[in-house]
Write an enzyme that holds these catalytic residues in place. Sequence first.
Site, PDB file in Angstrom:
ATOM      1  N   ASP A   1      -8.957   4.025  -2.216  1.00  0.00           N
ATOM      2  CA  ASP A   1      -9.797   4.501  -1.110  1.00  0.00           C
ATOM      3  C   ASP A   1     -11.118   5.074  -1.617  1.00  0.00           C
ATOM      4  OD1 ASP A   1      -7.702   3.742   0.469  1.00  0.00           O
ATOM      5  OD2 ASP A   1      -6.958   5.769   0.834  1.00  0.00           O
TER       6      ASP A   1
ATOM      7  N   GLU B   1       2.650   4.888  -4.140  1.00  0.00           N
ATOM      8  CA  GLU B   1       2.623   5.788  -5.302  1.00  0.00           C
ATOM      9  C   GLU B   1       3.963   6.501  -5.555  1.00  0.00           C
ATOM     10  OE1 GLU B   1      -1.002   4.439  -4.122  1.00  0.00           O
ATOM     11  OE2 GLU B   1       0.227   5.723  -2.846  1.00  0.00           O
TER      12      GLU B   1
ATOM     13  N   ASP C   1       0.856  -1.187   0.000  1.00  0.00           N
ATOM     14  CA  ASP C   1       0.000   0.000   0.000  1.00  0.00           C
ATOM     15  C   ASP C   1       0.895   1.241   0.000  1.00  0.00           C
ATOM     16  OD1 ASP C   1      -2.331   1.462   0.094  1.00  0.00           O
ATOM     17  OD2 ASP C   1      -2.758   1.070   2.199  1.00  0.00           O
TER      18      ASP C   1
END
Length: 913
Positions: free
Chosen positions: A586, A513, A510
Site C-alpha cells: 500500500d 501477513e 492479499d
Amino acid sequence: METPGKEEISVEDEAVDKTIFKDCSNITFYRRQKQQLSKNNTYRALLDTVTTGEDSTKFQIINEVTKIPLLAEVYGVERNIFRLKINEKTPLKPRYEVPDVINKLNTVRLISCSGDTGSLILAGGERDLKCHIIANPFKIELISEEEVVISINSLSQLYFEHLQIPHKHRATTEKEERVSAGASQESQEDLGLWEEKFGNFVDIKANGPTSIGLDFSLHGFEHLYGIPQHAESHRLKNTKDGDAYRLYNLDIYGYQIYSKTGIYGSVPYLLAHKLGRTIGIFWLNASETLVEVNTEPAVEYTFTQMGPTAAKQKVRPRTDVCWMSESGIIDVFLLTGPTPSDVFKQYSYLTGTQAMPPLFSLGYHQCRWNYEDEQDVKAVDAGFDEHDIPYDVMWLDIEHTEGKRYFIWDKKRFPNPKRMQELLRNKKRKLVVISDPHIKVDPDYSVYAKAKEQGFFVKNPEGGDFEGICWPGLSSYLDFTNPKVREWYSGLFAFSAYQESTDILFIWNDMNEPSVFKGPELTMQKNAIHHGGWEHRELHNTYGFYQQMATAEGLTQRSEGKERPFVLSRSFFSGSQKYGAVWTGDNMAEWSYLKISLPMLLTLSITGISFCGADVGGFIGNPEAELLVRWYQAGAYQPFFRGHATMNTKRREPWLLGEEHTRFIREAIRERYTLLPYLYSLFYCAHVASEPVMRPLWVEFPDELEAFDVEDEYMLGNALLVHPVTEPRTTMIDVFLPGPNETWYDSKTFAHWKGGCTVKIPVALETIPVFQRGGSVVPVKTTAGKSTGWMANSPFGLRVALSTKGSAMGELYLDDGHSFQYLHQKQFLHRKFSFCSSVLTNRCADEKGHYPSKCVVEQILVLGFRKKPTSVITHSSDGKDQPVAFTYCARTCALSLERLSLDVDADWEVHVR
C-alpha cells in the site's frame, strides 16, 4: 464489532501510527540480547567431541558461564555452500526448524585437515575453500585462497536462550529468573521472559524466552544489499542500538519510507559485494528477526610497534552483521560466490528459481478497489480499446464477493460472472480476483463450515479456533502450514468448487501477513497455535508463503497440471518466487514513493524474487497527472506492471487525464508490449539460470566501484539501462553510463556515448531515458496488439547495438506462453542472434527445444554501424540469397532494414557489405 476499514483512514494522515507498531525498544528479545551481550558471553568449542559423518561434522559448544552445551553441525553443500546449524544439545522438546523452503540438497563430505590442538580445519567443495573452527573462544573462519572471507562469532555475539519448564510448573522466584536472564535491574515483566505486554495485548510465552543470535564479520566488504522488505535504500545502511532492520511481516498502510521497519514480506538473506568477490548469508528462520549492520571503513595505515621502529600496515574494511531471532534454531547458509551470478545460482539451488510466468501476466494489469459491477468492468475494458491502449488483465478486489465471503460472487453486482469472463476471453484478456486467508465466521458459509468441521483453522492457546477481525468482520484464519489444509484449499479453485469461475480467472492473495485488524501490530497473536502444536511466533513470516503455495497448486490442479498459474501475493518469504509474483503493498501517490520503489524492487530482484512491481500511481491518494505519467513510464520497464488505487481516490484510468497525458501513458504501455519478447526471454533466464530480470548496476558491472551505490537507475537484463524520472518538473537528468569500455545508445534518438561517465540528458514529459548497451541484440514486436493474445503471430524486430568491436549478441525464447509443455515436452524455441564481421546470424541456442512458429523477423535496426553499406543480402539455410532494401543515417550511424520475412525458427544470415 467492526474495525474501521482502510477506506476510512485519512489519506492526509501519512505518518504511520507508532503506537500500533513496535520499534526496537519495544522488542524484548532484542533488549535481552543487547543487555546480556554487554556482559561476558564466551562460548568454547569442545573439539574432543567432534564426530564426522557422511553429511556433516558435529561438535559441542559450551557457554563458559552457564556450562550448558549446544550442538553445532557444519555441512558442505554442493555449489560451494556451507551450512551451520546450532541447536540445544538436549532441548526439553524439539525447537522449530523451517520446513518446505529449502530444496533437496546434495551435501559434500568435509575432510578434516591439519589443525593445532585448539582448532580444526575442514575442507570440501571447490576453489580451495576451508572452514577453520577455533575452540576458545569459539569462532569459525571461512577461508578462500588463504584469505579469511567470513568470520562467525568473532564478536562473541552467539546467543541462545534454552527452552525451560513452563512457568506454571516452576517454583522459581522472580529474583532467580532475573539472575538466570542476566537481568539485575529489570524485572521479568520488563524483559518479557514469560509474558510480554504491548499496548492492550499480552503475549503469554509457554516456552519462556527462546531467542537466538549470531554475528558474522565480512572481511573487505563495505557494500551489503538484501533483507527485504523495507522501504529503504538498496544498499544496507549502518545501524545503531535500537535501529536494526526488522523482518516481521506486517500490514502497514501507507508505510513510512526510509525506514528499517519490516513491512509485508521477509527474505532473511543478504549479499555482500566488493571488487573481485560476492558472497551471501541466508538466515533460515521464520520468526521475528532483527539485523544489525556495522561497517568499519578501510583505514589506509595504522601504526604497530615492531621493535624500535613503527611499521605501517594497511587495514581492510570490514562489515559486521548480527542476526537475532525470537525463536527457532540457528540455521545459516554461507554462499561463497565468487561472482554475483554464482551467488544467484547458489541461492536458487537452496530455495528455487523464479516460476516461469504465463505471458499474459507480463502485460499491463488494470486494478482498483473496486470495480463496482459487471457494467463497470465492461466499460473500463471498452475504454482501453476506444483509446487504443493495450492491456491484459482486469482485477476485482474484495467487493466482488458476497459479504467478503471468498469464492462466492456478489449476485447484485456480478449476476453473471461467466458472461463477464467470456467478454474478456473474447478480447483475449484475463480476470484476477482476490482471495484472502481470513474466512468469515458464518455457519451458513460453506467454506467456513467445512474448514471448521475439519479443524482447519489456526487455534487459540485454549484449543478453540483463533478469531480476529478483518474485512468480513469476525473471521477465522486457515492454517496453511498444515499440508491437509493446503490440499483442501487448493481444491477450492476447481471449476466444480469455485462456481462460475473459468480458466481465465487467476488469483490475488492479499492481507496474508496475516492481517488482523484488532491484533497486536495488526497481526496474529504470537501464541496462536498451528499444525503440529507450533506457536505462531515460530513461523509468522512464512504464513503468506504457504497461502501462495496452496493457491498456485490449486490453479495448476484445476487444469490437470497443464497450465501455468498466476498468483500475486502481498506477503512472502524466501522461496516465494516458486509460486508467482509479489508487489510492494500500500504505497502512496507521492513522488517519494515512486523514487523509493526502485531500490525496493532491486532488493527483491537480487534476493530471488524477480517477478515484482509497485502499484503504478500509488495506491493511496490522487496523483497529479505528471506523477502518474512518470509512474507508468517507470512501471513499463519493471517486471510486474499494474495500475491500482484505493476506493476513496478519484478514478484514474489512463484516458481520464486529458488527451496529452493519455498519449504519454499510451506510448509507455505500448512500448512495454513491443518489449515483451525481450522481457519474456529474461524471465526464462531467471527461471532456468537464476539471473534477475531487473538488476542493480553492480550486478552487471561488478568491478566498477562507482556503480555500487547507484539506485536511481537499473539494468533490465544485460542490455537495457533504465533511468526513470522521479522528480517533478524535470527537464534535465544526470545518467551514469557504466563501463569505460562500453558504448551506450539512446533507444529513441540513437545518440551514443562511451561508458564510464555521467551524461546530462534533456527530458520532456513524454521521455523516459532508456539506453541500449553496445554488444547486445534486443528482440521486440514491431507492433503492439490489444493484448498479448493478439500478438502471438505478429512480426518481430531486432534492435542490434554494436560494441566498440562492431559485434553484438542476444537471445530470444519463445513457447506457447501459457502451458507446461515447454518443460514436459520441450516445446520451446531458443534462438541466439550474433552480429560479427558485418554478418548477423540466427542460430539455435538449445537443440532440445522444438516449437513451430509462424512469426517472422520483419525489421532489423543496427546501431553503431560506422559506414553506409553498399549492399545487404539475406542468406537462408537452403542456400538462397536475397537482396534487402535499407536506409542508413550517417548522423546517427543507424542502419535500418525493413520489409524482411525471415522465419524466426530457422537458421539464416544477413550480410552487410
